[in-house]
Enzyme design. Structure first.
Site, PDB file in Angstrom:
ATOM      1  N   GLY A  18      25.174  27.029   9.148  1.00  0.00           N
ATOM      2  CA  GLY A  18      26.979  26.983   9.617  1.00  0.00           C
ATOM      3  C   GLY A  18      27.526  27.673   8.304  1.00  0.00           C
ATOM      4  N   GLY A  20      27.464  30.885   8.716  1.00  0.00           N
ATOM      5  CA  GLY A  20      28.744  31.913   9.772  1.00  0.00           C
ATOM      6  C   GLY A  20      27.541  33.337   9.087  1.00  0.00           C
ATOM      7  CE  LYS A  21      22.172  32.145   7.096  1.00  0.00           C
ATOM      8  NZ  LYS A  21      23.131  30.300   7.700  1.00  0.00           N
ATOM      9  CB  THR A  23      29.841  33.740  13.226  1.00  0.00           C
ATOM     10  OG1 THR A  23      29.489  32.419  13.821  1.00  0.00           O
ATOM     11  CG2 THR A  23      31.040  34.305  13.973  1.00  0.00           C
ATOM     12  NE  ARG A  48      10.060  27.540  20.728  1.00  0.00           N
ATOM     13  CZ  ARG A  48      10.423  27.834  19.824  1.00  0.00           C
ATOM     14  NH1 ARG A  48      11.572  28.742  19.860  1.00  0.00           N
ATOM     15  NH2 ARG A  48       9.971  27.304  19.009  1.00  0.00           N
ATOM     16  NE  ARG A 141      25.452  24.945  14.522  1.00  0.00           N
ATOM     17  CZ  ARG A 141      24.450  26.155  13.797  1.00  0.00           C
ATOM     18  NH1 ARG A 141      24.673  27.472  13.536  1.00  0.00           N
ATOM     19  NH2 ARG A 141      23.194  25.082  13.367  1.00  0.00           N
ATOM     20  NE  ARG A 152      20.750  22.008  10.148  1.00  0.00           N
ATOM     21  CZ  ARG A 152      20.152  22.883  10.436  1.00  0.00           C
ATOM     22  NH1 ARG A 152      20.961  23.914  10.570  1.00  0.00           N
ATOM     23  NH2 ARG A 152      18.949  22.995  11.133  1.00  0.00           N
ATOM     24  CG  ASN A 175      32.836  33.042   7.097  1.00  0.00           C
ATOM     25  OD1 ASN A 175      33.232  33.934   7.727  1.00  0.00           O
ATOM     26  ND2 ASN A 175      31.582  32.393   8.100  1.00  0.00           N
ATOM     27  CG  ASP A 176      38.172  33.628   3.727  1.00  0.00           C
ATOM     28  OD1 ASP A 176      38.207  34.359   3.892  1.00  0.00           O
ATOM     29  OD2 ASP A 176      38.605  33.156   1.612  1.00  0.00           O
TER      30      ASP A 176
HETATM   31  N1  ATP Z   1      35.222  32.180   9.770  1.00  0.00           N
HETATM   32  C1  ATP Z   1      34.878  31.328  10.155  1.00  0.00           C
HETATM   33  N2  ATP Z   1      36.127  30.232  10.777  1.00  0.00           N
HETATM   34  C2  ATP Z   1      36.228  29.423  11.847  1.00  0.00           C
HETATM   35  N3  ATP Z   1      34.921  28.926  11.896  1.00  0.00           N
HETATM   36  C3  ATP Z   1      34.099  29.947  11.806  1.00  0.00           C
HETATM   37  C4  ATP Z   1      34.031  31.111  10.666  1.00  0.00           C
HETATM   38  N4  ATP Z   1      32.692  31.668  10.758  1.00  0.00           N
HETATM   39  C5  ATP Z   1      31.402  30.814  11.806  1.00  0.00           C
HETATM   40  N5  ATP Z   1      32.890  29.885  12.514  1.00  0.00           N
HETATM   41  C6  ATP Z   1      31.871  29.265  13.428  1.00  0.00           C
HETATM   42  O1  ATP Z   1      30.982  28.418  12.319  1.00  0.00           O
HETATM   43  C7  ATP Z   1      30.038  27.126  13.162  1.00  0.00           C
HETATM   44  C8  ATP Z   1      28.619  28.298  12.534  1.00  0.00           C
HETATM   45  O2  ATP Z   1      28.735  29.383  11.812  1.00  0.00           O
HETATM   46  P1  ATP Z   1      27.263  30.172  12.470  1.00  0.00           P
HETATM   47  O3  ATP Z   1      26.359  29.623  13.530  1.00  0.00           O
HETATM   48  O4  ATP Z   1      27.206  31.469  12.729  1.00  0.00           O
HETATM   49  O5  ATP Z   1      26.277  30.013  10.793  1.00  0.00           O
HETATM   50  P2  ATP Z   1      24.809  30.864  10.347  1.00  0.00           P
HETATM   51  O6  ATP Z   1      24.495  30.556   9.196  1.00  0.00           O
HETATM   52  O7  ATP Z   1      24.057  31.428  11.458  1.00  0.00           O
HETATM   53  O8  ATP Z   1      23.923  29.237  10.812  1.00  0.00           O
HETATM   54  P3  ATP Z   1      22.193  28.548  10.862  1.00  0.00           P
HETATM   55  O9  ATP Z   1      21.331  28.997   9.729  1.00  0.00           O
HETATM   56  O10 ATP Z   1      22.213  27.527  11.168  1.00  0.00           O
HETATM   57  O11 ATP Z   1      22.144  29.019  11.891  1.00  0.00           O
HETATM   58  C9  ATP Z   1      29.958  28.338  14.596  1.00  0.00           C
HETATM   59  O12 ATP Z   1      30.653  27.504  15.503  1.00  0.00           O
HETATM   60  C10 ATP Z   1      30.942  29.572  14.380  1.00  0.00           C
HETATM   61  O13 ATP Z   1      31.578  29.964  15.416  1.00  0.00           O
END
Ligand code: ATP
Length: 210
Positions: A18, A20-21, A23, A48, A141, A152, A175-176
């Site tokens: 979560g 943001g990786k 994203t 699959r 999400r 988590r 990731n602010d």
């Molecule tokens: N800077 C930001 N500000 C606000 N929301 C954000 C920001 N970056 C990401 N998000 C949102 O936060 C949520 C989690 O981001 P993301 O799915 O990219 O995380 P992740 O690190 O890839 O998680 P995982 O390891 O579970 O796959 C998403 O809904 C995304 O749109």
């Protein structure tokens, strides 16, 4: 395309679920098509429908997986819900040889294992601004149950604790604001050094999940 001095070193991206990786990676791949690639992992799980051997994963038997592991063929491997997963040295090498930058999106145990190899990647940690913001993003999400979100968050705290150890990562990006974080991430991905963000004090982080 301009690439920096670390272009030929694999990039190990880690950070709490979560943070943001995905994203950041999605934006990077969209902006620089054909320049970056994920290594294809090995797995013992069954494919699959629609999954193709060598594309999503290298699908192998438990015996073949163990034999490759025993020969030192993996930089990291782990078992998740009864199946073995691993990143082979060969999968990384073939990307590096193609001239693309190899990116590995890996959890903290994998990071620790890679540190014991001679891969010499750049380690980049994506941190949430705080655990309460992370909780809101995970809830927003909509992919997790309440129990899974709390689980988590506990794991996130451990990952942040590890990230605070000196030398754990080369770069820490909080990731602010997404545009700001992406700007830093893009520099790292292109192989350039950046100044790391400071991590919030741990006590503060721990308070937020009690
Ligand atoms: N800077 C930001 N500000 C606000 N929301 C954000 C920001 N970056 C990401 N998000 C949102 O936060 C949520 C989690 O981001 P993301 O799915 O990219 O995380 P992740 O690190 O890839 O998680 P995982 O390891 O579970 O796959 C998403 O809904 C995304 O749109």
């Amino acid at each position: 395309m301009m690439s920096g001095p670390h272009w030929f070193r694999p990039l190990v991206l880690s950070g709490p679920s979560g943070s943001g990786k995905s994203t950041l990676l999605k934006r990077l791949f969209a902006e620089h098509p054909g320049q970056f690639a994920f290594s294809v992992s090995h797995t013992t799980r069954t494919p699959r429908p629609g999954e193709v051997d060598g594309i999503q994963y290298h699908f192998v038997s438990r015996e073949d997986f163990s034999s490759l592991r025993d020969r030192g063929g993996f930089v990291e491997n782990a078992e998740f819900s009864g199946n073995l997963y691993g990143t082979s040295k060969q999968a990384i090498a073939s990307i590096v040889e193609s001239g693309k930058r190899c990116i590995l999106d890996i959890e903290v145990q994998g990071v620790r294992q890679i540190k014991c190899t001679d891969l010499n990647p750049v380690y980049c940690f994506i941190a949430p601004p705080s655990l309460s913001i992370l909780r809101n993003r995970l809830i927003g999400r909509g992919t997790e149950t309440d129990v899974a979100v709390e689980k988590r968050l506990k794991t996130a705290l451990e990952e942040i604790e590890y990230a605070r150890l000196p030398g754990a990562h080369d770069h820490i990006i909080v990731n602010d604001d997404l545009d700001r974080a992406y700007g830093l991430f893009k520099s790292v991905a292109l192989g350039n050094p950046i100044p790391s963000d400071p991590l919030a004090p741990l006590e503060q982080a721990a308070d937020q999940i009690q």
